[in-house]
Design an enzyme around this catalytic site. Structure first.
Site, PDB file in Angstrom:
ATOM      1  N   LYS A  28      75.774 -34.566 -24.120  1.00 47.91           N
ATOM      2  CA  LYS A  28      76.646 -35.734 -24.235  1.00 47.91           C
ATOM      3  C   LYS A  28      76.496 -36.635 -23.028  1.00 47.91           C
ATOM      4  O   LYS A  28      76.510 -37.853 -23.132  1.00 47.91           O
ATOM      5  CB  LYS A  28      78.098 -35.253 -24.362  1.00 47.91           C
ATOM      6  CG  LYS A  28      79.117 -36.366 -24.497  1.00 47.91           C
ATOM      7  CD  LYS A  28      79.007 -37.020 -25.855  1.00 47.91           C
ATOM      8  CE  LYS A  28      79.944 -38.189 -26.011  1.00 47.91           C
ATOM      9  NZ  LYS A  28      79.504 -39.072 -27.110  1.00 47.91           N
ATOM     10  N   ASN A  46      76.659 -27.351 -12.581  1.00 53.06           N
ATOM     11  CA  ASN A  46      76.299 -28.347 -13.572  1.00 53.06           C
ATOM     12  C   ASN A  46      75.391 -29.346 -12.862  1.00 53.06           C
ATOM     13  O   ASN A  46      75.830 -29.997 -11.921  1.00 53.06           O
ATOM     14  CB  ASN A  46      77.582 -29.035 -14.061  1.00 53.06           C
ATOM     15  CG  ASN A  46      77.297 -30.168 -15.006  1.00 53.06           C
ATOM     16  OD1 ASN A  46      76.261 -30.192 -15.654  1.00 53.06           O
ATOM     17  ND2 ASN A  46      78.222 -31.110 -15.101  1.00 53.06           N
ATOM     18  N   GLY A  47      74.134 -29.433 -13.288  1.00 47.14           N
ATOM     19  CA  GLY A  47      73.201 -30.350 -12.627  1.00 47.14           C
ATOM     20  C   GLY A  47      71.847 -29.706 -12.436  1.00 47.14           C
ATOM     21  O   GLY A  47      71.517 -28.714 -13.092  1.00 47.14           O
ATOM     22  N   TRP A  50      73.437 -25.324 -21.351  1.00 46.02           N
ATOM     23  CA  TRP A  50      72.235 -25.612 -22.128  1.00 46.02           C
ATOM     24  C   TRP A  50      71.083 -25.512 -21.158  1.00 46.02           C
ATOM     25  O   TRP A  50      71.055 -26.185 -20.129  1.00 46.02           O
ATOM     26  CB  TRP A  50      72.289 -27.000 -22.770  1.00 46.02           C
ATOM     27  CG  TRP A  50      71.209 -27.143 -23.802  1.00 46.02           C
ATOM     28  CD1 TRP A  50      69.930 -27.538 -23.599  1.00 46.02           C
ATOM     29  CD2 TRP A  50      71.317 -26.859 -25.192  1.00 46.02           C
ATOM     30  NE1 TRP A  50      69.229 -27.522 -24.774  1.00 46.02           N
ATOM     31  CE2 TRP A  50      70.051 -27.106 -25.765  1.00 46.02           C
ATOM     32  CE3 TRP A  50      72.348 -26.405 -26.007  1.00 46.02           C
ATOM     33  CZ2 TRP A  50      69.795 -26.926 -27.128  1.00 46.02           C
ATOM     34  CZ3 TRP A  50      72.094 -26.230 -27.360  1.00 46.02           C
ATOM     35  CH2 TRP A  50      70.840 -26.495 -27.901  1.00 46.02           C
ATOM     36  N   GLU A 108      70.506 -49.063 -33.458  1.00 46.12           N
ATOM     37  CA  GLU A 108      71.605 -48.110 -33.352  1.00 46.12           C
ATOM     38  C   GLU A 108      71.611 -47.139 -34.546  1.00 46.12           C
ATOM     39  O   GLU A 108      71.793 -45.936 -34.391  1.00 46.12           O
ATOM     40  CB  GLU A 108      72.941 -48.859 -33.234  1.00 46.12           C
ATOM     41  CG  GLU A 108      74.185 -48.012 -33.179  1.00 46.12           C
ATOM     42  CD  GLU A 108      74.158 -46.937 -32.099  1.00 46.12           C
ATOM     43  OE1 GLU A 108      73.308 -46.969 -31.205  1.00 46.12           O
ATOM     44  OE2 GLU A 108      74.998 -46.020 -32.196  1.00 46.12           O
ATOM     45  N   ARG A 114      79.185 -29.980 -24.163  1.00 49.21           N
ATOM     46  CA  ARG A 114      78.304 -30.308 -23.038  1.00 49.21           C
ATOM     47  C   ARG A 114      77.117 -29.360 -22.918  1.00 49.21           C
ATOM     48  O   ARG A 114      76.193 -29.600 -22.153  1.00 49.21           O
ATOM     49  CB  ARG A 114      79.104 -30.266 -21.740  1.00 49.21           C
ATOM     50  CG  ARG A 114      80.251 -31.228 -21.698  1.00 49.21           C
ATOM     51  CD  ARG A 114      81.008 -31.094 -20.411  1.00 49.21           C
ATOM     52  NE  ARG A 114      80.220 -31.545 -19.286  1.00 49.21           N
ATOM     53  CZ  ARG A 114      80.187 -32.795 -18.845  1.00 49.21           C
ATOM     54  NH1 ARG A 114      80.916 -33.701 -19.430  1.00 49.21           N
ATOM     55  NH2 ARG A 114      79.441 -33.137 -17.827  1.00 49.21           N
ATOM     56  N   LYS A 147      71.082 -42.977 -34.244  1.00 50.55           N
ATOM     57  CA  LYS A 147      72.145 -42.114 -34.766  1.00 50.55           C
ATOM     58  C   LYS A 147      71.554 -41.115 -35.757  1.00 50.55           C
ATOM     59  O   LYS A 147      71.837 -39.926 -35.711  1.00 50.55           O
ATOM     60  CB  LYS A 147      73.198 -42.991 -35.454  1.00 50.55           C
ATOM     61  CG  LYS A 147      74.580 -42.479 -35.398  1.00 50.55           C
ATOM     62  CD  LYS A 147      75.386 -43.003 -34.245  1.00 50.55           C
ATOM     63  CE  LYS A 147      74.683 -42.825 -32.926  1.00 50.55           C
ATOM     64  NZ  LYS A 147      75.319 -43.454 -31.811  1.00 50.55           N
ATOM     65  N   GLU A 174      69.137 -38.469 -33.984  1.00 52.18           N
ATOM     66  CA  GLU A 174      69.695 -37.441 -33.110  1.00 52.18           C
ATOM     67  C   GLU A 174      70.454 -36.355 -33.859  1.00 52.18           C
ATOM     68  O   GLU A 174      70.452 -35.215 -33.433  1.00 52.18           O
ATOM     69  CB  GLU A 174      70.544 -38.040 -31.981  1.00 52.18           C
ATOM     70  CG  GLU A 174      71.860 -38.628 -32.380  1.00 52.18           C
ATOM     71  CD  GLU A 174      72.636 -39.203 -31.183  1.00 52.18           C
ATOM     72  OE1 GLU A 174      72.536 -38.679 -30.071  1.00 52.18           O
ATOM     73  OE2 GLU A 174      73.352 -40.199 -31.389  1.00 52.18           O
ATOM     74  N   CYS A 217      75.827 -29.021 -18.955  1.00 53.38           N
ATOM     75  CA  CYS A 217      76.724 -27.887 -18.799  1.00 53.38           C
ATOM     76  C   CYS A 217      78.166 -28.318 -18.682  1.00 53.38           C
ATOM     77  O   CYS A 217      78.455 -29.432 -18.245  1.00 53.38           O
ATOM     78  CB  CYS A 217      76.345 -27.120 -17.543  1.00 53.38           C
ATOM     79  SG  CYS A 217      74.635 -26.595 -17.567  1.00 53.38           S
ATOM     80  N   HIS A 226      52.995 -56.797 -38.954  1.00 53.66           N
ATOM     81  CA  HIS A 226      52.024 -56.754 -37.859  1.00 53.66           C
ATOM     82  C   HIS A 226      51.554 -55.335 -37.577  1.00 53.66           C
ATOM     83  O   HIS A 226      51.095 -55.033 -36.478  1.00 53.66           O
ATOM     84  CB  HIS A 226      52.621 -57.406 -36.602  1.00 53.66           C
ATOM     85  CG  HIS A 226      52.920 -58.855 -36.819  1.00 53.66           C
ATOM     86  ND1 HIS A 226      51.930 -59.808 -36.933  1.00 53.66           N
ATOM     87  CD2 HIS A 226      54.082 -59.506 -37.030  1.00 53.66           C
ATOM     88  CE1 HIS A 226      52.479 -60.988 -37.164  1.00 53.66           C
ATOM     89  NE2 HIS A 226      53.798 -60.828 -37.238  1.00 53.66           N
TER      90      HIS A 226
HETATM   91  O1  M6R Z   1      77.599 -42.026 -21.455  1.00 53.42           O
HETATM   92  P1  M6R Z   1      76.614 -43.106 -21.755  1.00 53.42           P
HETATM   93  O2  M6R Z   1      77.166 -44.158 -22.654  1.00 53.42           O
HETATM   94  O3  M6R Z   1      76.016 -43.711 -20.511  1.00 53.42           O
HETATM   95  O4  M6R Z   1      75.437 -42.398 -22.523  1.00 53.42           O
HETATM   96  C1  M6R Z   1      74.270 -43.093 -22.858  1.00 53.42           C
HETATM   97  C2  M6R Z   1      73.472 -42.361 -23.902  1.00 53.42           C
HETATM   98  O5  M6R Z   1      73.082 -41.107 -23.423  1.00 53.42           O
HETATM   99  C3  M6R Z   1      74.250 -42.184 -25.214  1.00 53.42           C
HETATM  100  O6  M6R Z   1      74.706 -43.413 -25.710  1.00 53.42           O
HETATM  101  C4  M6R Z   1      73.346 -41.521 -26.282  1.00 53.42           C
HETATM  102  O7  M6R Z   1      72.318 -42.373 -26.628  1.00 53.42           O
HETATM  103  C5  M6R Z   1      74.198 -41.141 -27.505  1.00 53.42           C
HETATM  104  N1  M6R Z   1      74.156 -39.711 -27.703  1.00 53.42           N
HETATM  105  C6  M6R Z   1      73.743 -41.750 -28.770  1.00 53.42           C
HETATM  106  O8  M6R Z   1      74.598 -41.441 -29.825  1.00 53.42           O
END
Ligand code: M6R
Length: 610
Positions: free
Chosen positions: A605, A102-103, A78, A483, A30, A487, A490, A5, A506
């Site tokens: 985020k 928020n939380g 959200w 990585e 957010r 990407k 998501e 949020c 394997h």
């Molecule tokens: O704020 P942070 O770097 O601790 O966040 C960690 C992950 O939540 C963040 O890197 C997430 O994997 C990204 N959305 C990936 O693109």
């Protein structure tokens, strides 16, 4: 569970509605399934909320609200507790209390049961309304007392902005875990929000509301006290980016803008840490004592940050000769890790608020390990709780998919590895200077990569119909595969897996059939031939191959459908350039599917609760 949020509160001399709605637009990354505002109007609190994006809320406010107001709170949500409905949207009101949150309140069911015995029933299914009810039940005309008593009863993470019906013009805030930053701009008023992006139009100076302190906002200013009411002076911070950084600036999506911001972000992160061609953390206040006498490094992080750790591990082990492991922070905190005062725990986090990473740092401190964090957001909780912090200078990252924050995390890890190698004398000073020279060149290398945009857009068409695909690579290329895979998943919702290329045989190779896309990364010279053998294996089983190599290697054209060649460089620095290719692939896969690149489903985020 996720913290998804964005919250904002304003009181001052300007139209609060404009400030709240403008702020919510910047915070929409957010949370984006419903939004609402509440404000004082003719002595009463009025609430407008709706399912949908902030745009829907703006329409509703434009048609339903004529009253002027100078004090209010706003929320973009959200859903976690309770579905996506108007009723479950924030703000929530009970009795005298109107609240945004928020939380997650973990003991909300227990509290709801207690309140039910008093005959009090919520109208929504949210934990937030229960929090409003608890605060109201403790309220006898004294906000501080009510907040203190209520917070004693609440377990979980929260950032609250609270208005009391009989206290027009006042907003009270408190937080536990969830971030809150605030500023007072004399010409505008007092403003508090989940993220600096909502404040930047009014001031570059701000403070992070410390946990369990109460901020009282009025049009005259912000007063911070501890729970007993004693005044508290928060540390003022300053950001070195401006309002343009929080806007799309003509780019279709923040993600694309942020990919393009990488050369600058890298430059800002690398340059201040080089003195006389050697790595130097003097201006960061990081003394060499943190690296001295260390026999083990443990890197913790989540998602992309953890993937930056994989590259960091390789560099630290190779250059500084210190045994290094990379731990997923959510696992680490429950694994009873073996740590001592000879262990250096490095936490990597863009937001500096990720709950699992924060818990990992707290655990490390409990076990007497030294702690260093690599964080992008100034004054964030992880930064404040670590022994030392090395800030990355990516500026605000708005898109949920991390791009520029990742490459600056890589740069920070390279600098740490170089400094450790320098102190440990595992590499000659001349060799370190050579590495620094390469690192200085990285922003330019990455700038060149931005020109690959159109080529990759075209190549990404190969993924249009894909449902599954694989990323393969060895060594640093495997770390990059991880990585690339997160990407793509998501933001394009295409299922993918990252595999160490030698591990395919394997089990996984049974999944390689005709036309399955395989993105093979082969930038590491010492394992190049081995990776190419693995590419041959998947190719002969019908895979569509996108091959990423360095310039100058000759590849049999029959081996792949598309080859992407990175400009010539020392292969230890290839991750920076390869990262840009992978970011573009994910970006265009998402665009071609017509998805919302910046706000992928189910994601937040900043994940500030477990
Ligand atoms: O704020 P942070 O770097 O601790 O966040 C960690 C992950 O939540 C963040 O890197 C997430 O994997 C990204 N959305 C990936 O693109």
């Amino acid at each position: 569970m996720f913290d998804r949020c964005g919250i904002i509160g304003f009181t001052g001399d300007c139209d609060a509605k404009d400030i709240l709605l403008g702020g919510l637009r910047t915070l929409e990354y957010r949370g984006y399934d419903s939004a609402g505002i509440a404000f004082f109007s003719e002595g009463k609190i009025k609430t407008i909320k709706t399912v949908g994006k902030v745009d829907c809320l703006c329409d509703k406010v434009a048609t339903e609200v004529e009253d002027a107001t100078t004090c209010g709170i706003g929320h973009t949500r959200w859903a976690t507790h309770g579905g996506v409905t108007d009723t479950n949207s924030h703000p929530h009101t009970f009795g005298n209390v109107t609240l945004i949150h928020n939380g997650i309140i973990e003991n909300y069911q227990e509290l709801a049961n207690e309140l039910a015995k008093e005959g009090k029933k919520p109208v929504s299914q949210t934990d937030t309304e229960i929090a409003a009810m608890v605060i109201d039940s403790e309220y006898e005309g004294e906000p501080y007392e009510a907040i203190k008593k209520a917070c004693d009863r609440l377990d979980g993470a929260y950032g609250f902005c609270i208005m009391f019906a009989d206290r027009p013009g006042e907003i009270y805030s408190i937080r536990n875990g969830s971030p809150l930053v605030a500023t007072y701009a004399p010409e505008t008023g007092a403003i508090i929000a989940s993220d600096m992006v909502a404040l930047i139009s009014y001031s570059k100076d701000y403070f992070v509301l410390p946990e369990q302190k109460i901020a009282k906002l009025t049009k005259e200013g912000i007063v911070v006290t501890d729970l007993s009411g004693a005044p508290f002076e928060p540390e003022m911070l300053h950001v070195n980016w401006d309002v343009a950084a929080a806007r799309k600036d003509g780019y279709e999506y923040f993600m694309l803008k942020e990919i393009h911001e990488q050369p600058q972000a890298l430059m800002k992160t690398i340059t201040p840490r080089i003195v006389d061609d050697l790595p130097d953390f003097t201006t960061d206040g990081i003394g060499d004592d943190i690296f001295a006498g260390i026999d083990r490094v443990v890197i913790v992080g989540c998602g992309t940050a953890m993937h930056a750790g994989l590259v960091g591990k390789a560099m630290i082990e190779k250059l500084a000769g210190v045994l290094t492991s990379v731990e997923i922070a959510s696992e680490f905190r429950y694994a009873n890790p073996i740590l001592s005062d000879k262990t250096l725990v490095i936490a990597i986090s863009q937001s500096g608020e990720t709950a699992d990473t924060l818990a990992a740092i707290r655990l490390a401190k409990e076990k007497n390990a030294k702690t260093l964090s690599v964080v992008n957001v100034k004054g964030s909780t992880i930064a404040r709780e670590s022994d030392y912090v090395l800030y990355t200078h990516a500026g605000p990252e708005i898109a949920v998919a991390s791009t520029k924050a990742y490459t600056v995390q890589l740069a920070a890890m390279y600098l740490i590895a170089f400094r450790m190698a320098y102190i440990n004398k595992t590499v000659s000073d001349e060799a370190i200077k050579g590495l620094i020279k390469c690192l200085r060149r990285v922003p330019k290398d990455v700038e060149k990569m931005l020109k690959y945009d159109a080529q990759i857009e075209n190549i990404s068409n190969i993924l249009n119909k894909a449902e599954n695909l694989f990323f393969i690579g060895r060594g640093l290329d495997y770390a990059l595969s991880c990585e690339g895979s997160i990407k793509l998943k998501e933001i394009s919702y295409i299922h993918s897996e990252a595999y160490a290329a030698g591990e395919l045989k394997h089990g996984t190779i049974s999944l390689i059939t005709d036309n399955i896309p395989v993105i093979a990364i082969a930038t590491q010279n010492h394992v190049y031939g081995k990776t190419i053998s693995n590419v041959k294996e998947v190719r002969s089983r019908g895979a569509n191959v996108i091959l990423i190599t360095n310039e100058g290697v000759s590849v049999d054209p029959a081996l792949c459908d598309h080859q992407i060649t990175l400009p010539r460089m020392d292969d230890r620095f290839a991750p920076f350039s390869a990262a840009v290719v992978l970011q573009f692939i994910a970006y265009y896969a998402s665009v071609h599917r017509g998805l919302n690149v910046d706000q992928p489903r189910n994601l937040a985020k900043s994940v500030t609760v477990e």
